[in-house]
Design a protein around this motif. Structure first.
Motif, PDB file in Angstrom:
ATOM      1  N   GLU A 111     -94.281  34.469 -48.119  1.00 53.55           N
ATOM      2  CA  GLU A 111     -95.192  33.436 -47.648  1.00 53.55           C
ATOM      3  C   GLU A 111     -95.642  32.606 -48.836  1.00 53.55           C
ATOM      4  N   LYS A 112     -96.932  32.493 -49.080  1.00 53.81           N
ATOM      5  CA  LYS A 112     -97.296  31.537 -50.124  1.00 53.81           C
ATOM      6  C   LYS A 112     -97.329  32.154 -51.518  1.00 53.81           C
ATOM      7  N   ILE A 113     -96.926  31.324 -52.486  1.00 54.12           N
ATOM      8  CA  ILE A 113     -97.030  31.666 -53.901  1.00 54.12           C
ATOM      9  C   ILE A 113     -98.046  30.699 -54.503  1.00 54.12           C
ATOM     10  N   GLN A 114     -99.061  31.260 -55.126  1.00 53.77           N
ATOM     11  CA  GLN A 114    -100.130  30.463 -55.725  1.00 53.77           C
ATOM     12  C   GLN A 114    -100.104  30.724 -57.234  1.00 53.77           C
ATOM     13  N   ILE A 115    -100.131  29.639 -58.023  1.00 55.88           N
ATOM     14  CA  ILE A 115    -100.092  29.807 -59.476  1.00 55.88           C
ATOM     15  C   ILE A 115    -101.221  29.018 -60.132  1.00 55.88           C
ATOM     16  N   HIS A 116    -101.904  29.671 -61.062  1.00 58.58           N
ATOM     17  CA  HIS A 116    -103.001  29.056 -61.801  1.00 58.58           C
ATOM     18  C   HIS A 116    -102.526  28.808 -63.227  1.00 58.58           C
ATOM     19  N   PHE A 117    -102.538  27.547 -63.644  1.00 56.40           N
ATOM     20  CA  PHE A 117    -102.208  27.191 -65.022  1.00 56.40           C
ATOM     21  C   PHE A 117    -103.499  27.144 -65.835  1.00 56.40           C
ATOM     22  N   LYS A 118    -103.645  28.097 -66.740  1.00 57.12           N
ATOM     23  CA  LYS A 118    -104.884  28.157 -67.532  1.00 57.12           C
ATOM     24  C   LYS A 118    -104.574  28.556 -68.975  1.00 57.12           C
ATOM     25  N   GLY A 119    -104.890  27.658 -69.889  1.00 56.85           N
ATOM     26  CA  GLY A 119    -104.715  27.941 -71.305  1.00 56.85           C
ATOM     27  C   GLY A 119    -103.297  27.700 -71.790  1.00 56.85           C
ATOM     28  N   VAL A 120    -103.147  27.761 -73.117  1.00 50.62           N
ATOM     29  CA  VAL A 120    -101.823  27.573 -73.722  1.00 50.62           C
ATOM     30  C   VAL A 120    -101.474  28.769 -74.595  1.00 50.62           C
ATOM     31  N   THR A 121    -100.191  29.000 -74.748  1.00 47.17           N
ATOM     32  CA  THR A 121     -99.690  30.003 -75.672  1.00 47.17           C
ATOM     33  C   THR A 121     -98.543  29.368 -76.461  1.00 47.17           C
ATOM     34  N   GLU A 189    -105.667  25.554 -80.095  1.00 47.49           N
ATOM     35  CA  GLU A 189    -106.920  26.325 -79.961  1.00 47.49           C
ATOM     36  C   GLU A 189    -107.883  25.626 -79.001  1.00 47.49           C
ATOM     37  N   LYS A 190    -107.941  24.301 -79.121  1.00 45.34           N
ATOM     38  CA  LYS A 190    -108.834  23.509 -78.273  1.00 45.34           C
ATOM     39  C   LYS A 190    -108.496  23.686 -76.787  1.00 45.34           C
ATOM     40  N   PHE A 191    -107.197  23.873 -76.509  1.00 42.85           N
ATOM     41  CA  PHE A 191    -106.737  24.006 -75.120  1.00 42.85           C
ATOM     42  C   PHE A 191    -106.414  25.459 -74.753  1.00 42.85           C
ATOM     43  N   ARG A 192    -106.835  26.372 -75.606  1.00 42.15           N
ATOM     44  CA  ARG A 192    -106.470  27.784 -75.433  1.00 42.15           C
ATOM     45  C   ARG A 192    -106.906  28.343 -74.079  1.00 42.15           C
ATOM     46  N   ASP A 193    -108.057  27.863 -73.586  1.00 39.45           N
ATOM     47  CA  ASP A 193    -108.556  28.331 -72.279  1.00 39.45           C
ATOM     48  C   ASP A 193    -108.751  27.173 -71.297  1.00 39.45           C
ATOM     49  N   TYR A 194    -108.086  26.071 -71.558  1.00 45.24           N
ATOM     50  CA  TYR A 194    -108.234  24.878 -70.716  1.00 45.24           C
ATOM     51  C   TYR A 194    -107.699  25.140 -69.303  1.00 45.24           C
ATOM     52  N   ASP A 195    -108.429  24.702 -68.308  1.00 50.22           N
ATOM     53  CA  ASP A 195    -108.011  24.905 -66.913  1.00 50.22           C
ATOM     54  C   ASP A 195    -107.175  23.716 -66.447  1.00 50.22           C
ATOM     55  N   PHE A 196    -105.879  23.912 -66.358  1.00 41.67           N
ATOM     56  CA  PHE A 196    -104.964  22.848 -65.925  1.00 41.67           C
ATOM     57  C   PHE A 196    -104.879  22.759 -64.399  1.00 41.67           C
ATOM     58  N   GLY A 197    -105.444  23.752 -63.715  1.00 42.74           N
ATOM     59  CA  GLY A 197    -105.477  23.713 -62.256  1.00 42.74           C
ATOM     60  C   GLY A 197    -104.625  24.771 -61.584  1.00 42.74           C
ATOM     61  N   GLU A 198    -104.796  24.849 -60.279  1.00 43.44           N
ATOM     62  CA  GLU A 198    -104.087  25.837 -59.461  1.00 43.44           C
ATOM     63  C   GLU A 198    -103.303  25.089 -58.388  1.00 43.44           C
ATOM     64  N   PHE A 199    -102.130  25.594 -58.044  1.00 42.59           N
ATOM     65  CA  PHE A 199    -101.357  24.935 -56.990  1.00 42.59           C
ATOM     66  C   PHE A 199    -100.616  25.958 -56.142  1.00 42.59           C
ATOM     67  N   GLU A 200    -100.393  25.565 -54.902  1.00 42.16           N
ATOM     68  CA  GLU A 200     -99.597  26.392 -53.998  1.00 42.16           C
ATOM     69  C   GLU A 200     -98.168  25.877 -54.026  1.00 42.16           C
ATOM     70  N   VAL A 201     -97.228  26.781 -54.224  1.00 44.48           N
ATOM     71  CA  VAL A 201     -95.816  26.409 -54.314  1.00 44.48           C
ATOM     72  C   VAL A 201     -95.307  26.042 -52.920  1.00 44.48           C
ATOM     73  N   LYS A 202     -94.838  24.815 -52.782  1.00 46.30           N
ATOM     74  CA  LYS A 202     -94.339  24.342 -51.482  1.00 46.30           C
ATOM     75  C   LYS A 202     -92.842  24.601 -51.310  1.00 46.30           C
ATOM     76  N   ASN A 203     -92.129  24.617 -52.434  1.00 40.74           N
ATOM     77  CA  ASN A 203     -90.681  24.823 -52.352  1.00 40.74           C
ATOM     78  C   ASN A 203     -90.125  25.324 -53.684  1.00 40.74           C
ATOM     79  N   LEU A 204     -88.956  25.911 -53.611  1.00 37.93           N
ATOM     80  CA  LEU A 204     -88.212  26.350 -54.795  1.00 37.93           C
ATOM     81  C   LEU A 204     -86.924  25.539 -54.857  1.00 37.93           C
ATOM     82  N   GLU A 205     -86.430  25.311 -56.064  1.00 37.31           N
ATOM     83  CA  GLU A 205     -85.165  24.584 -56.239  1.00 37.31           C
ATOM     84  C   GLU A 205     -84.146  25.477 -56.932  1.00 37.31           C
TER      85      GLU A 205
END
Length: 227
Positions: A111-121, A189-205
């Protein structure tokens, strides 16, 4: 795997390597005769996420304009590298239809896949956005793909380089000597914990792609909508 710990360790190790000038430059980025191609099942983040990633990339560009930045069209999360990129592989060696059938079987009841983009590595040669799936759905799908492809008899090289378990997205690679490695890490470092947002995956390619997932050389083989 604890993703937070994994990303933290990767960042700690790699940021030290970059800061001390021991980073790696990807010499293949400018190689126009690079013929490494493979087949990948991937997720593309939505436009809102990409706009937030631009905030990070714009700062990096000011400091390091000569590096390689992924355009919107190429930003992705790898679900599974089915055939790893190699100069020995071409699309005419396989039947895409058979691969699509295995993926369709693997997606039953997903069913749904939800992914949260938060921070950088980081790695010693790149910067990535950290992705965190909200539950085990993505991992379960990967395990199902592993099993179904292993049992299919189809050509595949799943987990041959490493067993994928993250949901990161690479957004910058080093193609030239860095002007100021310490400044680059300051921005990270400035973006180490930056919240880029969350999205629900609508499709895979499912795509036939080069090493860097450039749109100009990518061919979409299948598109799979999720419920």
């Amino acid at each position: 795997m604890n993703l937070t710990q994994h990303y933290d360790q990767l960042y700690k190790t790699s940021s030290e390597i970059i800061s001390t000038g021991k980073y790696s430059i990807d010499s293949e980025l400018k190689n126009e005769s690079d013929s490494r191609f493979g087949i990948t099942l991937l997720i593309r983040p939505n436009d809102e996420i990409k706009a937030n990633i631009h905030t990070f990339l714009n700062e990096l560009r000011k400091a390091e304009p000569e590096q390689y930045f992924y355009p919107d069209s190429d930003i992705h999360i790898t679900v599974m590298s089915i055939i790893s990129c190699s100069s020995d592989f071409t699309l005419n060696q396989i039947s895409a239809k058979e691969y699509i059938e295995v993926i369709c079987r693997s997606l039953v009841d997903v069913e749904k896949i939800q992914i949260h983009f938060k921070g950088v590595t980081a790695s010693p040669s790149a910067l990535m956005i950290q992705g965190f799936p909200s539950d085990e759905t993505l991992n379960n799908l990967r395990n199902r793909l592993r099993e179904n492809f292993k049992n299919s008899g189809l050509k595949q090289s799943i987990d041959s380089r490493y067993s994928i378990s993250t949901a990161h997205s690479t957004v910058m690679r080093f193609q030239e000597k860095l002007h100021d490695p310490k400044k680059l890490i300051e921005i990270a470092e400035k973006f180490r914990d930056y919240d880029f947002g969350e999205f629900e995956v609508k499709n895979l390619e499912l795509v036939y792609n080069d090493w860097y997932q450039r749109k100009s050389t990518t061919r979409v083989l299948g598109d799979f909508g999720l419920r």
